[in-house]
Design a protein around this motif. Structure first.
Motif, PDB file in Angstrom:
ATOM      1  N   UNK A 169       0.844  -1.199   0.000  1.00 44.23           N
ATOM      2  CA  UNK A 169       0.000   0.000   0.000  1.00 44.23           C
ATOM      3  C   UNK A 169       0.874   1.241   0.000  1.00 44.23           C
ATOM      4  N   UNK A 170       0.777   1.994  -1.096  1.00 42.26           N
ATOM      5  CA  UNK A 170       1.597   3.198  -1.209  1.00 42.26           C
ATOM      6  C   UNK A 170       0.738   4.398  -1.584  1.00 42.26           C
ATOM      7  N   UNK A 171       1.289   5.557  -1.312  1.00 39.03           N
ATOM      8  CA  UNK A 171       0.710   6.823  -1.719  1.00 39.03           C
ATOM      9  C   UNK A 171       1.773   7.528  -2.557  1.00 39.03           C
ATOM     10  N   UNK A 172       1.367   8.033  -3.697  1.00 40.88           N
ATOM     11  CA  UNK A 172       2.285   8.809  -4.535  1.00 40.88           C
ATOM     12  C   UNK A 172       1.905  10.272  -4.399  1.00 40.88           C
ATOM     13  N   UNK A 173       2.887  11.077  -4.035  1.00 39.88           N
ATOM     14  CA  UNK A 173       2.699  12.528  -3.920  1.00 39.88           C
ATOM     15  C   UNK A 173       3.433  13.134  -5.108  1.00 39.88           C
ATOM     16  N   UNK A 174       2.722  13.891  -5.919  1.00 34.14           N
ATOM     17  CA  UNK A 174       3.324  14.403  -7.141  1.00 34.14           C
ATOM     18  C   UNK A 174       2.737  15.751  -7.549  1.00 34.14           C
ATOM     19  N   UNK A 175       3.528  16.512  -8.248  1.00 31.89           N
ATOM     20  CA  UNK A 175       3.030  17.719  -8.907  1.00 31.89           C
ATOM     21  C   UNK A 175       3.116  17.552 -10.423  1.00 31.89           C
ATOM     22  N   UNK A 176       3.310  16.311 -10.852  1.00 32.35           N
ATOM     23  CA  UNK A 176       3.487  15.969 -12.257  1.00 32.35           C
ATOM     24  C   UNK A 176       2.162  15.395 -12.789  1.00 32.35           C
ATOM     25  N   UNK A 177       1.500  16.140 -13.653  1.00 31.85           N
ATOM     26  CA  UNK A 177       0.209  15.671 -14.171  1.00 31.85           C
ATOM     27  C   UNK A 177       0.345  14.415 -15.027  1.00 31.85           C
ATOM     28  N   UNK A 178       1.519  14.178 -15.597  1.00 26.04           N
ATOM     29  CA  UNK A 178       1.754  12.947 -16.358  1.00 26.04           C
ATOM     30  C   UNK A 178       1.661  11.725 -15.436  1.00 26.04           C
ATOM     31  N   UNK A 179       2.268  11.816 -14.271  1.00 30.44           N
ATOM     32  CA  UNK A 179       2.195  10.750 -13.259  1.00 30.44           C
ATOM     33  C   UNK A 179       0.757  10.601 -12.769  1.00 30.44           C
ATOM     34  N   UNK A 180       0.139  11.714 -12.434  1.00 34.47           N
ATOM     35  CA  UNK A 180      -1.232  11.688 -11.934  1.00 34.47           C
ATOM     36  C   UNK A 180      -2.169  11.024 -12.935  1.00 34.47           C
ATOM     37  N   UNK A 181      -2.118  11.439 -14.162  1.00 35.35           N
ATOM     38  CA  UNK A 181      -3.027  10.904 -15.176  1.00 35.35           C
ATOM     39  C   UNK A 181      -2.767   9.426 -15.463  1.00 35.35           C
ATOM     40  N   UNK A 182      -1.510   9.014 -15.418  1.00 40.33           N
ATOM     41  CA  UNK A 182      -1.182   7.627 -15.737  1.00 40.33           C
ATOM     42  C   UNK A 182      -1.550   6.663 -14.606  1.00 40.33           C
ATOM     43  N   UNK A 183      -1.415   7.090 -13.346  1.00 38.53           N
ATOM     44  CA  UNK A 183      -1.556   6.162 -12.220  1.00 38.53           C
ATOM     45  C   UNK A 183      -2.705   6.442 -11.259  1.00 38.53           C
ATOM     46  N   UNK A 184      -3.527   7.444 -11.528  1.00 42.45           N
ATOM     47  CA  UNK A 184      -4.600   7.777 -10.572  1.00 42.45           C
ATOM     48  C   UNK A 184      -5.630   6.663 -10.396  1.00 42.45           C
ATOM     49  N   UNK A 185      -5.734   5.778 -11.358  1.00 39.42           N
ATOM     50  CA  UNK A 185      -6.679   4.661 -11.235  1.00 39.42           C
ATOM     51  C   UNK A 185      -6.075   3.477 -10.474  1.00 39.42           C
ATOM     52  N   UNK A 186      -4.733   3.435 -10.378  1.00 42.49           N
ATOM     53  CA  UNK A 186      -4.058   2.283  -9.780  1.00 42.49           C
ATOM     54  C   UNK A 186      -3.498   2.531  -8.385  1.00 42.49           C
ATOM     55  N   UNK A 187      -3.251   3.786  -8.044  1.00 39.83           N
ATOM     56  CA  UNK A 187      -2.613   4.122  -6.777  1.00 39.83           C
ATOM     57  C   UNK A 187      -3.339   5.282  -6.115  1.00 39.83           C
ATOM     58  N   UNK A 188      -3.118   5.418  -4.813  1.00 36.71           N
ATOM     59  CA  UNK A 188      -3.578   6.590  -4.087  1.00 36.71           C
ATOM     60  C   UNK A 188      -2.629   7.730  -4.451  1.00 36.71           C
ATOM     61  N   UNK A 189      -3.104   8.663  -5.258  1.00 37.51           N
ATOM     62  CA  UNK A 189      -2.286   9.782  -5.720  1.00 37.51           C
ATOM     63  C   UNK A 189      -2.745  11.043  -5.000  1.00 37.51           C
ATOM     64  N   UNK A 190      -1.790  11.770  -4.471  1.00 41.36           N
ATOM     65  CA  UNK A 190      -2.049  13.105  -3.935  1.00 41.36           C
ATOM     66  C   UNK A 190      -1.402  14.075  -4.913  1.00 41.36           C
ATOM     67  N   UNK A 191      -2.241  14.691  -5.759  1.00 44.06           N
ATOM     68  CA  UNK A 191      -1.722  15.624  -6.748  1.00 44.06           C
ATOM     69  C   UNK A 191      -1.612  17.001  -6.117  1.00 44.06           C
ATOM     70  N   UNK A 192      -0.415  17.548  -6.177  1.00 43.50           N
ATOM     71  CA  UNK A 192      -0.124  18.864  -5.609  1.00 43.50           C
ATOM     72  C   UNK A 192      -0.074  19.859  -6.759  1.00 43.50           C
ATOM     73  N   UNK A 193      -0.955  20.817  -6.739  1.00 46.01           N
ATOM     74  CA  UNK A 193      -0.934  21.863  -7.756  1.00 46.01           C
ATOM     75  C   UNK A 193       0.026  22.942  -7.268  1.00 46.01           C
ATOM     76  N   UNK A 194       1.325  22.627  -7.393  1.00 39.54           N
ATOM     77  CA  UNK A 194       2.338  23.535  -6.873  1.00 39.54           C
ATOM     78  C   UNK A 194       3.726  23.109  -7.296  1.00 39.54           C
ATOM     79  N   UNK A 195       4.692  23.525  -6.526  1.00 45.42           N
ATOM     80  CA  UNK A 195       6.107  23.351  -6.857  1.00 45.42           C
ATOM     81  C   UNK A 195       6.687  22.060  -6.265  1.00 45.42           C
ATOM     82  N   UNK A 196       7.906  21.781  -6.647  1.00 47.78           N
ATOM     83  CA  UNK A 196       8.697  20.685  -6.071  1.00 47.78           C
ATOM     84  C   UNK A 196       8.714  20.849  -4.551  1.00 47.78           C
ATOM     85  N   UNK A 197       8.962  22.073  -4.083  1.00 42.64           N
ATOM     86  CA  UNK A 197       9.011  22.319  -2.640  1.00 42.64           C
ATOM     87  C   UNK A 197       7.661  22.019  -1.994  1.00 42.64           C
TER      88      UNK A 197
END
Length: 126
Positions: free
Chosen positions: A7-35
């Motif tokens: 069980x993993x959570x992916x934290x990303x600000x990369x919409x490519x990652x979000x769009x590819x894996x949002x159906x398979x993993x718990x994704x926390x999409x950050x609309x912001x910077x690397x920081x």
């Protein structure tokens, strides 16, 4: 054990990652910077989640790319001091780098997204 088997959570600000894996993993999409990704991860780690990939992974310095994807556990546990130290030190390292004002064209932005996706998939063993 492969990351895709736990069980993993992916934290990303990369919409490519979000769009590819949002159906398979718990994704926390950050609309912001690397920081912003680092700060969100730090807050989750302080709640008891464990860091599973290093926040400064890859050979690209944090001031040279706008995208970052991290993997943390998706189950709360006891505070993990190694995770806390890694993410706190990564934030301090990020802050030490000179803030360069790069102006990237669309192709370079897409390249950075692909690099981040590739590093993430390497950690996932996909």
């Amino acid at each position: 054990m492969r990351m895709v088997d736990i069980n993993i959570m992916i934290i990303t600000n990369n919409d490519l990652v979000n769009n590819k894996y949002k159906e398979n993993f718990n994704i926390k999409f950050i609309n912001g910077s690397y920081r912003d990704v680092l700060i969100f991860a730090r807050d989750k780690i302080h709640e008891g989640y464990e860091l599973l990939t290093h926040p400064l992974s890859s050979s690209i310095k944090p001031n040279e790319t706008p995208f970052k994807s991290l993997i943390i556990s998706d189950i709360k546990g006891d505070l993990n001091l190694d995770s806390i130290l890694a993410v706190e030190n990564s934030i301090m390292t990020f802050d030490k780098f000179e803030k360069l004002n790069f102006e990237f064209n669309e192709q370079v932005i897409e390249d950075f997204k692909l690099i981040d996706l590739t590093v993430l998939e390497s950690a996932l063993n996909i």
